[in-house]
Write a protein that holds these residues in place. Structure first.
Motif, mmCIF file in Angstrom:
data_model
loop_
_atom_site.group_PDB
_atom_site.id
_atom_site.type_symbol
_atom_site.label_atom_id
_atom_site.label_comp_id
_atom_site.label_asym_id
_atom_site.label_seq_id
_atom_site.Cartn_x
_atom_site.Cartn_y
_atom_site.Cartn_z
ATOM 1 N N VAL A 1 0.974 -1.215 0.017
ATOM 2 C CA VAL A 1 0.028 0.138 -0.037
ATOM 3 C C VAL A 1 0.827 1.244 -0.175
ATOM 4 N N SER A 2 0.533 2.422 -1.103
ATOM 5 C CA SER A 2 1.523 3.302 -1.051
ATOM 6 C C SER A 2 0.889 4.311 -0.221
ATOM 7 N N LEU A 3 1.568 4.911 0.774
ATOM 8 C CA LEU A 3 1.066 5.929 1.854
ATOM 9 C C LEU A 3 1.526 7.218 1.434
ATOM 10 N N THR A 4 0.629 8.299 1.674
ATOM 11 C CA THR A 4 1.084 9.790 1.491
ATOM 12 C C THR A 4 0.632 10.450 2.909
ATOM 13 N N ASP A 5 0.965 11.763 2.996
ATOM 14 C CA ASP A 5 0.844 12.374 4.274
ATOM 15 C C ASP A 5 -0.832 12.276 4.599
ATOM 16 N N ALA A 6 -1.786 12.395 3.567
ATOM 17 C CA ALA A 6 -3.178 12.355 3.757
ATOM 18 C C ALA A 6 -3.670 10.732 4.101
ATOM 19 N N ARG B 1 4.485 1.283 2.001
ATOM 20 C CA ARG B 1 5.543 1.951 1.767
ATOM 21 C C ARG B 1 5.244 3.388 1.825
ATOM 22 N N TYR B 2 6.176 4.335 2.216
ATOM 23 C CA TYR B 2 5.968 5.631 2.166
ATOM 24 C C TYR B 2 7.322 6.493 1.581
ATOM 25 N N ASP B 3 6.886 7.220 0.663
ATOM 26 C CA ASP B 3 7.911 8.109 0.112
ATOM 27 C C ASP B 3 8.400 9.339 0.947
ATOM 28 N N ALA B 4 9.322 8.951 1.670
ATOM 29 C CA ALA B 4 9.904 9.919 2.834
ATOM 30 C C ALA B 4 10.466 11.109 2.206
ATOM 31 N N ASP B 5 10.625 11.181 0.756
ATOM 32 C CA ASP B 5 11.329 12.198 0.220
ATOM 33 C C ASP B 5 10.445 13.270 -0.401
#
Length: 286
Positions: free
Chosen positions: A25-30, A79-83
């Protein structure tokens, strides 16, 4: 994908590109809080950066892990794109990539659900960055029994500490009722109750199980009581019934199929226990 678009533009063709299924699952800030802080699930989160070489090498292994747990309703691999999304990497003290953290089930229920408490309750994964190691880690923490292909491992759901008790029961042993009090869910003791010796032993074992094994412990107790009432042959009849149900092609959810498979493992534990060596002898029962 870009190559297909280039060829379509040059040739006038309309070739469609099919992406491989993605299970992580792709996570965002939201979406981060609603997924990672879900107190009903064990959530594994990889903090990564698209440009990171180590992250690129981990990507296919991590996707294998996500696929392995796709049928587990209480486990999420994300996973969370921390960049690109920096808020939660700062919250959780991420300073290098990839960083993998587990947010355990119920982690928001103890000490409040603030970001600080959730961060302190999360667990940093420090093991090898390969699918077998990550799958093993998640199985251990979440109480699941998956292999790297997502199949149930042999013996999933079996509780070894109950084996001597069910072996005596399946050999047809009978023991007198025993009056006893046992620990209750609220930390006290139950009222005095009459137990068979088998039931009392098994109840005490199940009472010591970790929370994620309580469904299996409860099913052991159910089978034990059926055997006491109907005899050991009930186990064979029930195992055959579940086998037919699984093979019937009926519309059953993946979670239910997993539950039925684990129940069959437990029933087969009862059946095989009947042939365990009798204590104090070198002979098997029967």
């Amino acid at each position: 994908e870009k190559l297909v678009e280039f060829l379509n533009a040059r040739t006038g063709l309309d070739v469609h590109y099919s992406r491989a299924a993605e299970y992580a699952v792709s996570l965002t800030d939201a979406s981060f809080e609603s997924v990672a802080y879900d107190t009903s699930k064990d959530v594994l989160v990889q903090f990564y950066a698209p440009w990171c070489g180590h992250c690129k090498r981990l990507a296919p292994e991590y996707e294998r892990v996500a696929r392995a747990f796709r049928h587990e309703d209480t486990v999420v691999v994300a996973r969370y794109d921390a960049d690109g999304h920096k808020k939660y990497s700062a919250t959780h003290g991420v300073t290098g990539y990839p960083t993998i953290k587990l947010f355990p089930r119920g982690s928001g229920e103890h000490g409040g659900s603030t970001e600080a408490s959730l961060s302190s309750n999360s667990e940093l994964y420090s093991g090898p960055r390969d699918a077998p190691s990550l799958v093993s880690f998640l199985n251990d923490r979440a109480g699941t029994w998956r292999d790297e292909e997502g199949m149930l491992i042999p013996g999933a759901g079996v509780i070894a500490d109950l084996r001597p008790i069910i072996a005596k029961l399946m050999r047809g042993g009978e023991e007198a009722a025993v009056p006893a009090q046992i620990p209750s869910a609220n930390g006290g003791m139950t009222d005095m109750k009459s137990f068979s010796a088998f039931e009392l032993e098994a109840t005490l074992v199940v009472g010591r199980l970790p929370e994620n094994q309580l469904p299996q412990g409860s099913y052991y107790m159910r089978v034990l009581n059926r055997v006491k009432t109907y005899g050991p042959s009930w186990v064979t009849v029930e195992d055959e019934r579940l086998s037919r149900l699984i093979a019937s092609g009926a519309k059953i959810s993946n979670a239910k199929l997993t539950e039925l498979a684990i129940r069959r493992h437990i029933l087969q534990d009862f059946l095989s226990a009947a042939n365990d060596p009798i204590p104090g002898t070198n002979q098997a029962a029967g």
